[in-house]
Design a protein around this motif. Sequence first.
Motif, mmCIF file in Angstrom:
data_model
loop_
_atom_site.group_PDB
_atom_site.id
_atom_site.type_symbol
_atom_site.label_atom_id
_atom_site.label_comp_id
_atom_site.label_asym_id
_atom_site.label_seq_id
_atom_site.Cartn_x
_atom_site.Cartn_y
_atom_site.Cartn_z
ATOM 1 N N CYS A 256 0.851 -1.189 0.000
ATOM 2 C CA CYS A 256 0.000 0.000 0.000
ATOM 3 C C CYS A 256 0.886 1.238 0.000
ATOM 4 O O CYS A 256 2.063 1.179 0.335
ATOM 5 C CB CYS A 256 -0.896 0.020 1.231
ATOM 6 N N ASP A 257 0.307 2.369 -0.374
ATOM 7 C CA ASP A 257 1.013 3.647 -0.346
ATOM 8 C C ASP A 257 0.579 4.421 0.887
ATOM 9 O O ASP A 257 -0.608 4.498 1.203
ATOM 10 C CB ASP A 257 0.683 4.481 -1.595
ATOM 11 N N ASP A 258 1.566 5.023 1.567
ATOM 12 C CA ASP A 258 1.218 5.865 2.699
ATOM 13 C C ASP A 258 0.920 7.288 2.220
ATOM 14 O O ASP A 258 0.875 7.557 1.021
ATOM 15 C CB ASP A 258 2.316 5.838 3.764
ATOM 16 N N ALA A 259 0.730 8.216 3.151
ATOM 17 C CA ALA A 259 0.343 9.582 2.804
ATOM 18 C C ALA A 259 1.429 10.295 2.000
ATOM 19 O O ALA A 259 1.131 11.193 1.206
ATOM 20 C CB ALA A 259 0.033 10.367 4.071
ATOM 21 N N GLY B 138 3.370 8.781 -0.201
ATOM 22 C CA GLY B 138 3.555 8.098 -1.471
ATOM 23 C C GLY B 138 4.542 6.946 -1.419
ATOM 24 O O GLY B 138 4.849 6.362 -2.447
ATOM 25 N N PHE B 139 5.035 6.592 -0.244
ATOM 26 C CA PHE B 139 5.966 5.479 -0.113
ATOM 27 C C PHE B 139 5.202 4.177 0.061
ATOM 28 O O PHE B 139 4.183 4.115 0.733
ATOM 29 C CB PHE B 139 6.900 5.687 1.085
ATOM 30 N N GLU B 140 5.726 3.114 -0.577
ATOM 31 C CA GLU B 140 5.104 1.805 -0.454
ATOM 32 C C GLU B 140 5.557 1.128 0.828
ATOM 33 O O GLU B 140 6.707 1.273 1.249
ATOM 34 C CB GLU B 140 5.474 0.921 -1.640
ATOM 35 N N TYR B 141 4.636 0.400 1.436
ATOM 36 C CA TYR B 141 4.973 -0.409 2.605
ATOM 37 C C TYR B 141 4.164 -1.701 2.538
ATOM 38 O O TYR B 141 3.106 -1.754 1.906
ATOM 39 C CB TYR B 141 4.710 0.349 3.916
ATOM 40 N N PRO B 142 4.633 -2.780 3.165
ATOM 41 C CA PRO B 142 3.958 -4.085 3.062
ATOM 42 C C PRO B 142 2.745 -4.158 3.998
ATOM 43 O O PRO B 142 2.801 -4.743 5.073
ATOM 44 C CB PRO B 142 5.044 -5.071 3.457
ATOM 45 N N CYS B 143 1.636 -3.551 3.591
ATOM 46 C CA CYS B 143 0.454 -3.492 4.462
ATOM 47 C C CYS B 143 -0.155 -4.872 4.698
ATOM 48 O O CYS B 143 -0.675 -5.140 5.775
ATOM 49 C CB CYS B 143 -0.582 -2.527 3.907
ATOM 50 N N GLY B 144 -0.086 -5.764 3.727
ATOM 51 C CA GLY B 144 -0.628 -7.107 3.901
ATOM 52 C C GLY B 144 0.119 -7.885 4.960
ATOM 53 O O GLY B 144 -0.488 -8.557 5.797
ATOM 54 N N ARG B 145 1.446 -7.791 4.929
ATOM 55 C CA ARG B 145 2.256 -8.486 5.933
ATOM 56 C C ARG B 145 2.016 -7.894 7.314
ATOM 57 O O ARG B 145 1.893 -8.618 8.301
ATOM 58 C CB ARG B 145 3.741 -8.393 5.567
#
Length: 134
Positions: free
Chosen positions: A106-109, A111-118
Motif C-alpha cells: 500500500c502507499d502511505d500519505a 507516497g511510499f510503499e509499505y507491506p500493508c498485507g504483511r
Amino acid sequence: MDKYRYDNRSDRWRNRNGAKHSRARRWASVPLRLILVTAVAAGALAAQTAIEHSERLPEINASNWFGSKPAPITGVASVIDGDTIEIHGQRIRFNGIDAPESKQYCDDAKGFEYPCGRLAAEALDRFLATSKPA
C-alpha cells in the motif's frame, strides 16, 4: 325558474366539502406533544412487555432460518492473511473484515510503499497469540 337556486346549490356543495376538513381541524386542535407522548408511552409499554416475556420467545437470527449450526472448530490457528485463519486445514475468513492480502503493498500519505498485507497478518497473529484459544 330562479337562477339563484343553482348558486345556492353550489354554496351548499362548498359547505359540504368543507365538512370533510372538520376531522383534520379537530385533530389539529390536539397538541402534537400529547400525541407524541402517547405514542412513546405505548411503545415503551410494548418494549417492556417484550423484555419481560423474552425467555418464552424463540431467538430470532439468520442461522435459525437457514438450517443447523456448524460444529465449532477449535485448535491452534495459523494466520493466512489479515482476515483469514486456518485451523486443522479448515480456512476461516472473518465476516465483515476486509484486510489487505498478505503479499499486497500500500502507499502511505507521502507516497511510499509499505507491506500493508504483511503488517495486517502480523497484527492478527499478535492478537491471536494474546487471546484465548481459537
